[in-house]
Design a protein around this motif. Structure first.
Motif, PDB file in Angstrom:
ATOM      1  N   MET A  51      33.358  84.594  30.837  1.00  0.00           N
ATOM      2  CA  MET A  51      32.051  84.021  30.501  1.00  0.00           C
ATOM      3  C   MET A  51      31.964  82.573  30.988  1.00  0.00           C
ATOM      4  SD  MET A  51      29.468  85.270  28.550  1.00  0.00           S
ATOM      5  CE  MET A  51      28.297  84.779  29.762  1.00  0.00           C
ATOM      6  N   ALA A  52      33.032  81.807  30.763  1.00  0.00           N
ATOM      7  CA  ALA A  52      33.045  80.395  31.172  1.00  0.00           C
ATOM      8  C   ALA A  52      32.928  80.276  32.684  1.00  0.00           C
ATOM      9  CB  ALA A  52      34.329  79.726  30.682  1.00  0.00           C
ATOM     10  N   GLU A  53      33.624  81.170  33.390  1.00  0.00           N
ATOM     11  CA  GLU A  53      33.588  81.162  34.857  1.00  0.00           C
ATOM     12  C   GLU A  53      32.181  81.445  35.356  1.00  0.00           C
ATOM     13  OE1 GLU A  53      35.643  84.043  37.963  1.00  0.00           O
ATOM     14  OE2 GLU A  53      37.065  83.311  36.462  1.00  0.00           O
ATOM     15  N   MET A  54      31.541  82.406  34.701  1.00  0.00           N
ATOM     16  CA  MET A  54      30.197  82.802  35.096  1.00  0.00           C
ATOM     17  C   MET A  54      29.192  81.673  34.847  1.00  0.00           C
ATOM     18  SD  MET A  54      28.482  86.256  33.753  1.00  0.00           S
ATOM     19  CE  MET A  54      26.885  86.785  34.331  1.00  0.00           C
ATOM     20  N   ILE A  55      29.340  80.996  33.688  1.00  0.00           N
ATOM     21  CA  ILE A  55      28.425  79.902  33.358  1.00  0.00           C
ATOM     22  C   ILE A  55      28.624  78.743  34.331  1.00  0.00           C
ATOM     23  CG2 ILE A  55      27.919  78.138  31.592  1.00  0.00           C
ATOM     24  CD1 ILE A  55      28.334  80.438  29.512  1.00  0.00           C
ATOM     25  N   ALA A  56      29.877  78.488  34.726  1.00  0.00           N
ATOM     26  CA  ALA A  56      30.145  77.418  35.692  1.00  0.00           C
ATOM     27  C   ALA A  56      29.461  77.712  37.017  1.00  0.00           C
ATOM     28  CB  ALA A  56      31.656  77.267  35.892  1.00  0.00           C
ATOM     29  N   GLU A  57      29.507  78.975  37.438  1.00  0.00           N
ATOM     30  CA  GLU A  57      28.888  79.362  38.709  1.00  0.00           C
ATOM     31  C   GLU A  57      27.356  79.273  38.613  1.00  0.00           C
ATOM     32  OE1 GLU A  57      29.899  79.642  41.542  1.00  0.00           O
ATOM     33  OE2 GLU A  57      28.581  80.987  42.677  1.00  0.00           O
ATOM     34  N   ALA A  58      26.814  79.697  37.466  1.00  0.00           N
ATOM     35  CA  ALA A  58      25.359  79.612  37.256  1.00  0.00           C
ATOM     36  C   ALA A  58      24.921  78.147  37.278  1.00  0.00           C
ATOM     37  CB  ALA A  58      24.969  80.265  35.940  1.00  0.00           C
ATOM     38  N   LYS A  59      25.736  77.272  36.704  1.00  0.00           N
ATOM     39  CA  LYS A  59      25.427  75.840  36.679  1.00  0.00           C
ATOM     40  C   LYS A  59      25.404  75.282  38.098  1.00  0.00           C
ATOM     41  CE  LYS A  59      27.192  71.413  34.966  1.00  0.00           C
ATOM     42  NZ  LYS A  59      28.118  70.741  34.038  1.00  0.00           N
ATOM     43  N   ARG A  60      26.422  75.646  38.896  1.00  0.00           N
ATOM     44  CA  ARG A  60      26.498  75.157  40.272  1.00  0.00           C
ATOM     45  C   ARG A  60      25.232  75.567  41.046  1.00  0.00           C
ATOM     46  NH1 ARG A  60      27.648  76.657  45.242  1.00  0.00           N
ATOM     47  NH2 ARG A  60      27.879  78.850  44.728  1.00  0.00           N
ATOM     48  N   LEU A  61      24.858  76.858  40.929  1.00  0.00           N
ATOM     49  CA  LEU A  61      23.682  77.354  41.667  1.00  0.00           C
ATOM     50  C   LEU A  61      22.396  76.708  41.164  1.00  0.00           C
ATOM     51  CD1 LEU A  61      24.699  81.088  42.018  1.00  0.00           C
ATOM     52  CD2 LEU A  61      24.231  79.520  43.906  1.00  0.00           C
ATOM     53  N   SER A  65      19.842  74.403  43.488  1.00  0.00           N
ATOM     54  CA  SER A  65      18.446  74.838  43.644  1.00  0.00           C
ATOM     55  C   SER A  65      17.464  73.761  43.191  1.00  0.00           C
ATOM     56  CB  SER A  65      18.192  76.106  42.830  1.00  0.00           C
ATOM     57  OG  SER A  65      18.018  75.788  41.456  1.00  0.00           O
ATOM     58  N   GLY A  66      17.979  72.581  42.813  1.00  0.00           N
ATOM     59  CA  GLY A  66      17.107  71.551  42.258  1.00  0.00           C
ATOM     60  C   GLY A  66      16.514  72.029  40.937  1.00  0.00           C
ATOM     61  N   GLU A  67      17.252  72.885  40.238  1.00  0.00           N
ATOM     62  CA  GLU A  67      16.901  73.425  38.915  1.00  0.00           C
ATOM     63  C   GLU A  67      15.629  74.262  38.904  1.00  0.00           C
ATOM     64  OE1 GLU A  67      18.468  71.292  35.469  1.00  0.00           O
ATOM     65  OE2 GLU A  67      18.265  69.486  36.686  1.00  0.00           O
ATOM     66  N   ARG A  68      15.271  74.791  40.081  1.00  0.00           N
ATOM     67  CA  ARG A  68      14.174  75.768  40.083  1.00  0.00           C
ATOM     68  C   ARG A  68      14.679  77.097  39.521  1.00  0.00           C
ATOM     69  NH1 ARG A  68      13.841  72.185  43.803  1.00  0.00           N
ATOM     70  NH2 ARG A  68      11.851  71.139  44.143  1.00  0.00           N
ATOM     71  N   PHE A  69      15.958  77.387  39.791  1.00  0.00           N
ATOM     72  CA  PHE A  69      16.659  78.420  39.032  1.00  0.00           C
ATOM     73  C   PHE A  69      17.335  77.683  37.885  1.00  0.00           C
ATOM     74  CE2 PHE A  69      21.107  80.079  38.539  1.00  0.00           C
ATOM     75  CZ  PHE A  69      20.789  81.131  37.711  1.00  0.00           C
ATOM     76  N   LEU A 248      13.440  80.310  44.882  1.00  0.00           N
ATOM     77  CA  LEU A 248      12.432  80.228  45.936  1.00  0.00           C
ATOM     78  C   LEU A 248      11.104  80.821  45.474  1.00  0.00           C
ATOM     79  CD1 LEU A 248      14.705  81.091  48.974  1.00  0.00           C
ATOM     80  CD2 LEU A 248      13.939  78.846  48.197  1.00  0.00           C
ATOM     81  N   PHE A 249      11.169  81.703  44.483  1.00  0.00           N
ATOM     82  CA  PHE A 249       9.931  82.214  43.875  1.00  0.00           C
ATOM     83  C   PHE A 249       9.232  81.090  43.125  1.00  0.00           C
ATOM     84  CE2 PHE A 249       7.104  84.220  40.977  1.00  0.00           C
ATOM     85  CZ  PHE A 249       6.775  85.445  41.506  1.00  0.00           C
ATOM     86  N   ALA A 261      17.534  75.698  52.224  1.00  0.00           N
ATOM     87  CA  ALA A 261      18.581  74.983  52.964  1.00  0.00           C
ATOM     88  C   ALA A 261      19.602  74.396  52.006  1.00  0.00           C
ATOM     89  CB  ALA A 261      17.949  73.892  53.820  1.00  0.00           C
ATOM     90  N   ALA A 262      19.124  73.827  50.897  1.00  0.00           N
ATOM     91  CA  ALA A 262      20.038  73.214  49.930  1.00  0.00           C
ATOM     92  C   ALA A 262      20.967  74.254  49.311  1.00  0.00           C
ATOM     93  CB  ALA A 262      19.237  72.496  48.843  1.00  0.00           C
ATOM     94  N   MET A 263      20.480  75.497  49.182  1.00  0.00           N
ATOM     95  CA  MET A 263      21.300  76.547  48.579  1.00  0.00           C
ATOM     96  C   MET A 263      22.157  77.287  49.603  1.00  0.00           C
ATOM     97  SD  MET A 263      18.802  78.179  45.677  1.00  0.00           S
ATOM     98  CE  MET A 263      20.161  78.802  44.661  1.00  0.00           C
ATOM     99  N   GLY A 264      22.044  76.891  50.879  1.00  0.00           N
ATOM    100  CA  GLY A 264      22.852  77.527  51.921  1.00  0.00           C
ATOM    101  C   GLY A 264      22.382  78.937  52.257  1.00  0.00           C
ATOM    102  N   VAL A 265      21.082  79.184  52.042  1.00  0.00           N
ATOM    103  CA  VAL A 265      20.520  80.508  52.303  1.00  0.00           C
ATOM    104  C   VAL A 265      19.664  80.421  53.561  1.00  0.00           C
ATOM    105  CG1 VAL A 265      18.795  82.110  51.425  1.00  0.00           C
ATOM    106  CG2 VAL A 265      20.592  81.286  49.916  1.00  0.00           C
TER     107      VAL A 265
END
Lengths: 304, 118
Positions: A51-61, A65-69, A248-249, A261-265
């Protein structure tokens, strides 16, 4: 592989998916629920390592995303009634309650993650992993298949998917459904290892007094994001593709290439509420419209 | 039945079996409708969107309905109505004709997808 091997792998994944759906959803007494119960205290606490690993990854993304996600707006998503097995029927929540939550501006910056230790710094912050959990689960499933020695597979989680290898002698063929009406809008071939994720306003929504309210909440307004009908992202990792499709939505027509571009997509197609189709040149090279007449698509280069 | 007859029969059965194995393909969902009217003009339409079409026939218009990726003759000014009775078609390669009215519909395309993203 042999049919028995494939069947065993499928059974293995199905069980795992069921477990994760239960553990990661933002409602009910589960793993994420335990985290959300402890975040408001402001005290440091330990979470399950996965769970901690997943939350860390969600935080990074979220931050790229400039917190749009923004998975920190669990309370807003809940207020709108989208944290339930049943879609809400309306009415939309009172404007004052929405404003209060937007004003509290919960951010993943306010979730400290140190190994398995978590600490929340905003009492109104609750985590909702919608827009990320599906992609993350698909990635773990592909990892698991590879461990089992399976090199050619599609893991399809309700329309969003990641494909590895090929279909026999040819690449995998994926159709992208038209956001309005029936049928397939475009086709793409996947060869190697790629995910296709789409966020659309037609997925979870309700109608109230002639207006449509969908489940992708803009963290800055507190209301369903306006202007976009669907965003499709191609990317190796499902988690990134999922979060990027959400971000992006939410992003406006002007700003989406910069966020991508910021998200590497690099492969993005966006359909506007007025039907305009925009895409990156990289996406245009990959997809082929099959709907007739083919929509006119505008190319938008990724901003630096 | 001589021995040669039995051998020939066995060979014939083998050929039938082999051609099934080699040539039989599962049906693929179609993507487009090709409509030829009495003047011989062909027009192509997507099956993705529900709509009704009118094709100019020898004895009047034939009405073609497209819905949920399938197509049918909804009405046609012919005595037997066999085109209308044929009902819905949805697989690539399927054809329905109204011979008296000289209207032909053929389903095309359908690359066949391994998965559809939405």
């Amino acid at each position: 592989v042999e049919p028995e091997e494939a069947e065993a792998a499928i059974a293995d994944l199905r069980q795992d998916f069921e477990y994760k759906t239960e553990a990661w959803r933002a409602w009910g007494p589960n793993m994420l629920g335990q985290v959300n119960a402890q975040l408001p205290s402001g005290q440091s606490f330990s979470a399950a390592p996965a769970m901690a690993e997943m939350i860390a990854e969600a935080k990074r993304l979220s931050l790229t995303s400039g917190e749009r996600f923004n998975p920190a707006i669990g309370k807003l998503v809940s207020l709108w009634g989208f944290q339930s097995d049943e879609p809400p029927r309306g009415p939309p929540p009172p404007a004052e309650e929405i404003e209060a939550l937007v004003f509290s501006a919960p951010s993943m910056r306010e979730v400290e993650v140190e190994g398995v230790m978590l600490r929340g710094r905003n009492p109104l912050l609750r985590i909702d992993l919608g827009g990320f959990a599906k992609g993350y689960a698909v990635d773990r499933a592909i990892e698991r298949l590879r461990e089992l020695g399976i090199e050619n597979a599609i893991v399809n989680a309700g329309g969003d998917l990641r494909a590895i290898g090929r279909h026999g002698e040819r690449p995998w063929r994926i159709g992208i459904r038209a956001p309005r009406g029936e049928g397939v809008l475009a086709a793409v071939e996947l060869d190697g290892d790629e995910s296709v994720f789409t966020s659309g306003d037609y997925e979870r929504h309700f109608e109230w007094e002639g207006r449509r309210y969908h489940h992708i909440i803009d963290p800055h307004t507190g209301y369903p994001a306006e202007g976009t009908t669907s965003v499709t992202v191609l990317h190796t990792e499902g988690a990134t593709a999922d979060a990027a499709a959400t971000a992006l939505f939410v992003a406006s027509r002007e700003e989406w290439p910069r966020v991508a571009a910021a998200m590497g997509v690099r492969h993005v197609m966006r359909v506007d509420t007025d039907g305009t189709v925009e895409m990156t040149p990289q996406m245009a090279e990959r997809i082929r419209f099959v709907a007739e007449p083919a929509p006119a698509a505008t190319l938008r280069s990724l901003a630096p | 039945v001589t021995r040669l007859d039995a051998l020939l029969l066995a060979l014939a059965l083998l050929v039938v079996g082999a051609s099934y194995a080699l040539l039989w393909q599962p049906p693929r969902a179609a993507e487009r409708l090709e409509l030829v009217d009495a003047s011989g003009q062909a027009q192509t339409y997507s099956l993705a969107e529900a709509r009704e079409l009118s094709a100019a026939g020898r004895h009047g218009p034939s009405l073609i309905e497209i819905r949920e990726g399938r197509a049918r003759f909804a009405a046609s000014p012919c005595p037997e109505q066999s085109c209308v009775l044929h009902g819905w078609v949805g697989s690539a390669g399927e054809t329905v004709a109204c011979l008296p009215n000289a209207v032909l519909l053929t389903l095309r395309g359908g690359a066949g997808y391994d998965a559809v993203n939405f």
